[in-house]
Design a protein around this motif. Structure first.
Motif, PDB file in Angstrom:
ATOM      1  N   MET A   1       7.660  62.287  63.561  1.00  0.00           N
ATOM      2  CA  MET A   1       7.971  61.433  64.696  1.00  0.00           C
ATOM      3  C   MET A   1       7.615  62.180  65.961  1.00  0.00           C
ATOM      4  N   GLY A   2       6.955  61.482  66.850  1.00  0.00           N
ATOM      5  CA  GLY A   2       6.519  62.144  68.078  1.00  0.00           C
ATOM      6  C   GLY A   2       6.888  61.362  69.318  1.00  0.00           C
ATOM      7  N   TRP A   3       6.887  62.075  70.407  1.00  0.00           N
ATOM      8  CA  TRP A   3       7.024  61.462  71.731  1.00  0.00           C
ATOM      9  C   TRP A   3       5.753  61.769  72.525  1.00  0.00           C
ATOM     10  N   PHE A   4       5.246  60.746  73.162  1.00  0.00           N
ATOM     11  CA  PHE A   4       4.098  60.871  74.054  1.00  0.00           C
ATOM     12  C   PHE A   4       4.510  60.294  75.396  1.00  0.00           C
ATOM     13  N   ARG A   5       3.740  60.585  76.411  1.00  0.00           N
ATOM     14  CA  ARG A   5       4.021  60.003  77.718  1.00  0.00           C
ATOM     15  C   ARG A   5       2.729  59.717  78.461  1.00  0.00           C
ATOM     16  N   GLN A   6       2.825  58.745  79.345  1.00  0.00           N
ATOM     17  CA  GLN A   6       1.679  58.383  80.172  1.00  0.00           C
ATOM     18  C   GLN A   6       2.133  58.200  81.599  1.00  0.00           C
TER      19      GLN A   6
END
Length: 127
Positions: free
Chosen positions: A33-38
């Motif tokens: 499970m990952g978290w990304f951001r923009q």
């Protein structure tokens, strides 16, 4: 697999927020499970990831020491505790799930490898 992210909001620099991502559907141990951001005007970038089977964690250099990713097996939930927030952390945060070839596969930071995505949650950090 469906992912539901929550916990975004507005905070002053130096403050903290905790994001949560609930996974439902056909979940199993062979996931990361990952978290990304923009951020506005920027490409989406990797923030952190956790391998479900053993809790191994991975972080982008920009958040090491400030952010902590964790998982709760019983609740099928992944958390992102964000401390010492900076204005440059302002972004829409997305959780994602990568179905690994095996439960011990190396976790990737490449967003193209992630199979499922939740809706974003906005984090705004003011100076």
């Amino acid at each position: 697999v469906q992912l539901q992210a929550s916990g975004g909001g507005s905070v002053q620099a130096g403050g903290s927020l905790r994001l949560a991502c609930i996974a439902s559907g056909r979940t199993a141990s062979n996931y990361a499970m990952g978290w990304f951001r923009q951020a506005p005007g920027k490409e989406r970038e990797f923030v952190a990831a956790v391998r479900w089977v053993d809790g191994s964690t991975y972080y982008a250099d920009s958040v090491k020491g400030r952010f902590t990713i964790s998982r709760d097996n019983a609740k099928n939930t992944v958390y992102l505790q964000m401390n010492s927030l900076k204005p440059e952390d302002t972004a829409v945060y997305y959780c994602a799930a990568d179905r690994l070839r095996s439960i011990w596969s190396v976790v990737t930071t490449y967003e193209g490898e992630y199979d499922y995505w939740g809706q974003g949650t906005l984090v705004t950090v003011s100076s």
